[in-house]
Enzyme design. Structure first.
Site, PDB file in Angstrom:
ATOM      1  N   GLY A  38      37.666  41.836  35.651  1.00 23.56           N
ATOM      2  CA  GLY A  38      37.990  40.916  35.136  1.00 23.56           C
ATOM      3  C   GLY A  38      36.315  40.631  34.148  1.00 23.56           C
ATOM      4  O   GLY A  38      35.779  41.340  34.706  1.00 23.56           O
ATOM      5  N   GLY A  39      36.681  38.989  33.015  1.00 23.11           N
ATOM      6  CA  GLY A  39      35.389  38.829  33.169  1.00 23.11           C
ATOM      7  C   GLY A  39      34.394  38.652  33.585  1.00 23.11           C
ATOM      8  O   GLY A  39      33.349  38.343  33.627  1.00 23.11           O
ATOM      9  N   MET A  40      35.090  38.125  34.776  1.00 16.83           N
ATOM     10  CA  MET A  40      33.938  37.645  36.032  1.00 16.83           C
ATOM     11  C   MET A  40      33.547  38.345  36.962  1.00 16.83           C
ATOM     12  O   MET A  40      32.897  38.176  37.778  1.00 16.83           O
ATOM     13  CB  MET A  40      34.289  36.518  36.815  1.00 16.83           C
ATOM     14  CG  MET A  40      34.231  35.225  35.776  1.00 16.83           C
ATOM     15  SD  MET A  40      33.137  34.789  34.743  1.00 16.83           S
ATOM     16  CE  MET A  40      32.233  33.510  36.360  1.00 16.83           C
TER      17      MET A  40
ATOM     18  N   ASP B 105      37.590  26.733  36.236  1.00 13.54           N
ATOM     19  CA  ASP B 105      38.431  27.985  35.212  1.00 13.54           C
ATOM     20  C   ASP B 105      39.617  28.404  36.426  1.00 13.54           C
ATOM     21  O   ASP B 105      39.901  29.297  37.226  1.00 13.54           O
ATOM     22  CB  ASP B 105      37.421  29.201  35.698  1.00 13.54           C
ATOM     23  CG  ASP B 105      38.291  30.518  34.887  1.00 13.54           C
ATOM     24  OD1 ASP B 105      38.136  30.462  33.855  1.00 13.54           O
ATOM     25  OD2 ASP B 105      37.648  31.292  35.323  1.00 13.54           O
TER      26      ASP B 105
ATOM     27  N   LYS C 255      33.303  40.610  46.191  1.00 11.99           N
ATOM     28  CA  LYS C 255      33.585  40.945  43.814  1.00 11.99           C
ATOM     29  C   LYS C 255      31.941  40.900  43.591  1.00 11.99           C
ATOM     30  O   LYS C 255      30.663  40.247  44.367  1.00 11.99           O
ATOM     31  CB  LYS C 255      33.405  39.895  43.858  1.00 11.99           C
ATOM     32  CG  LYS C 255      34.172  39.121  42.046  1.00 11.99           C
ATOM     33  CD  LYS C 255      35.159  38.264  42.161  1.00 11.99           C
ATOM     34  CE  LYS C 255      34.842  38.384  40.615  1.00 11.99           C
ATOM     35  NZ  LYS C 255      36.193  36.978  40.242  1.00 11.99           N
TER      36      LYS C 255
ATOM     37  N   VAL D   6      36.432  43.637  41.297  1.00 12.23           N
ATOM     38  CA  VAL D   6      36.601  43.925  42.754  1.00 12.23           C
ATOM     39  C   VAL D   6      36.694  44.621  43.256  1.00 12.23           C
ATOM     40  O   VAL D   6      37.699  45.627  43.245  1.00 12.23           O
ATOM     41  CB  VAL D   6      37.820  42.262  42.677  1.00 12.23           C
ATOM     42  CG1 VAL D   6      38.324  42.140  44.731  1.00 12.23           C
ATOM     43  CG2 VAL D   6      37.250  41.769  42.064  1.00 12.23           C
TER      44      VAL D   6
ATOM     45  N   GLY E 196      40.403  46.086  41.128  1.00 12.06           N
ATOM     46  CA  GLY E 196      40.575  45.038  39.388  1.00 12.06           C
ATOM     47  C   GLY E 196      39.400  44.610  38.809  1.00 12.06           C
ATOM     48  O   GLY E 196      37.985  45.695  39.900  1.00 12.06           O
TER      49      GLY E 196
END
Length: 527
Positions: A18-20, A131, A38, A23, A16
């Site tokens: 995402g913004g951070m 978060d 990650k 992964v 996946g």
């Protein structure tokens, strides 16, 4: 990136993004275990202050040993990008779970207690997350909640923002103090936790607005819509807990995570007390059961049709019992490709019991294990083991259905005794064709319906008295006309003829009456 060797980790696939960061699933070649790796976005890796703080917090988070917190194995850097190697979770994100709709109250409370215990562990160590959001929470197959990304958290004794503060939290789950840039502590996580609770219970966030500025204003200044206005079955004490978590001022929220945990524990006790007060249920009281497709433990994936077919026959048998409510096949079979905890299935379908099992076929030998699980506490109230042959499939289905009725203490009428399993066919080969056809039929594609029709025709040729196969053939003909505009004259004529034959063989066959109604409706449209 796939196939790349990074230190002693070999990257296997991307999970996946995402913004951070991104992964990946990877293999730890030293310990021979799979992990999640990650990689943080390049903009973070190029910021010396971020790198310093990130390393400090990742080391602190790695010391958090708790079942509700994802374990961090290693911190490293590859080609100028920071990465974390951590525990690989077999499950789904809370975001995926919420997307299915509001969760059962008892499920929300149980999961919230697990997550709150993890938060308390972190807060006691002086670490806040900052978060918390559904995508940062995973639920394992056995129902254990796991909080991710504590390595990106901020220590409780550090309040300053570094860099662009919008990068440090997700707006929809931010606290008022994060929005305005004030000091943050454990109560910041508790506000975000309140948003999670609200969303799990209602299926939507408390501060959803069209524009980001409107979201920020709502979080800082506007009251949320009370939960009881969106969902009336939420206990008032639990609704009050959410209200307290969502207080604008940190001073008005829970001051310690342990206090929130105590209130959630009391709510769970109240739920269990109410459940105990309702049991034992009076004989004849309707109970709800969900029947799941049996897991295929054979070496042959082609046996899926048999796993689904046997479970579906049991489902239909139980649906004929007046004292039971049975979750529809379209609901209980919808996620067969994605395993999940049985209790979660029960919560999702509002079922008190779930029947699940496995099937192993080796040539003509058949091994079936089935269990009836009570959703409230996960207790198996009945388990059956069957070591027979394919020729015994009818007796197995009847025995499982009868055992479930006995376990639930449902009293059957004489008529229900006769029709619970119902007349099918005495020919196992015809029944096999029928089950194969039904699997194709449920796929809903034009070609699969054509295949299903061929299977039902084979079943009829094998047993000319198989009423259910005639009804199924009629449905295939009708669907081809209704969905794809196939020749209405020929197909509807064949469908009508098949219905007549089915009803002649079994005048009380519900499937035949349903198929005939479908045909009459289509004939009226094409007249």
């Amino acid at each position: 990136m796939i196939g790349t060797q990074i230190l002693h980790f070999r990257i296997l696939e991307k999970l996946g993004e995402g913004g951070m960061g991104e992964v990946y699933r990877a293999l730890d070649t030293h310990l021979r275990r799979e992990v999640a790796v990650k990689f943080l976005p390049p903009r973070f890796s190029s910021d010396p202050e971020f790198k310093r703080r990130f390393e400090h917090e990742a080391i602190a988070a790695a010391g958090l040993n708790h079942p509700s917190i994802t374990t961090i194995y290693e911190l490293g850097e590859h080609r100028g990008r920071l990465f974390i190697a951590m525990e690989l979770i077999d499950g789904e994100s809370l975001e995926e779970r919420i997307a299915e709709g509001p969760m059962a109250v008892s499920e929300v409370v149980d999961l919230s207690i697990q997550l709150c215990e993890g938060l308390a562990k972190a807060h006691d160590a002086g670490i806040i997350h900052r978060d918390l959001k559904p995508s940062n929470i995973l639920v394992t197959r056995d129902g254990q909640g796991k909080i991710l990304d504590f390595g990106l958290a901020a220590s409780g004794h550090r309040h300053e923002a570094v860099g662009d503060q919008d990068a440090w939290f997700s707006l929809a789950y931010a606290s008022p103090e994060q929005i305005v840039g004030e000091a943050q502590d454990a109560r910041t996580d508790l506000f975000s936790f309140g948003i999670l609770l609200y969303e799990m219970l209602t299926g939507q966030g408390p501060f959803v607005r069209e524009f980001d500025d409107a979201v920020k204003y709502a979080i800082v200044h506007e009251s949320h819509t009370p939960i009881l206005e969106r969902r009336r079955d939420v206990p008032r004490q639990l609704a009050g807990t959410v209200d307290r978590l969502l207080a604008k001022s940190p001073a008005d929220r829970y001051q310690r995570t342990i206090d929130l945990l105590a209130d959630l524990g009391r709510e769970r006790s109240r739920i269990r007390d109410r459940s105990s007060a309702e049991s034992p249920r009076p004989v004849g009281h309707q109970q709800t059961i969900a029947v799941l497709p049996f897991a295929n433990h054979s070496n042959d994936p082609k046996q899926e049709y048999l796993c689904e077919g046997i479970a579906e026959e049991i489902l239909y048998a139980l649906a004929r019992v007046h004292g039971l409510r049975v979750a529809a096949r379209t609901s209980s079979f919808v996620r067969r490709s994605r395993p999940e905890d049985i209790r979660h299935v029960g919560y999702r379908l509002n079922a008190q019991f779930v029947l699940a099992g496995s099937l192993t076929r080796q040539d003509e030998a058949l091994r079936i294990i089935a269990s009836l699980v009570r959703v409230d506490d996960g207790v198996q109230t009945w388990t059956g083991h069957f070591e027979k042959t394919v020729q015994d499939v009818f007796s197995i289905q009847e025995e499982i259905a009868s055992s479930i009725v006995d376990a639930l203490q449902v009293v059957l009428s004489d008529r229900e005794h006769e029709t619970m399993v119902g007349p099918r066919t005495a020919n196992v080969q015809a029944y096999d064709y029928y089950l194969r056809g039904r699997q194709y039929l449920h796929q809903g594609r034009r070609q699969s319906i054509i295949f299903a029709r061929q299977m039902f025709e084979q079943a009829i040729q094998t047993d000319l008295s198989f009423a259910l196969a005639y009804a199924a053939e009629a449905n295939c003909c009708s669907l081809l006309v209704h969905l794809w505009g196939e020749s209405p004259d020929a197909d509807l004529t064949q469908a009508a003829s098949a219905c007549e034959r089915a009803l002649a063989l079994d005048p009380e066959l519900g499937e035949a009456h349903s198929a005939r109604g479908f045909v009459l409706w289509l004939q009226g449209r094409h007249a």
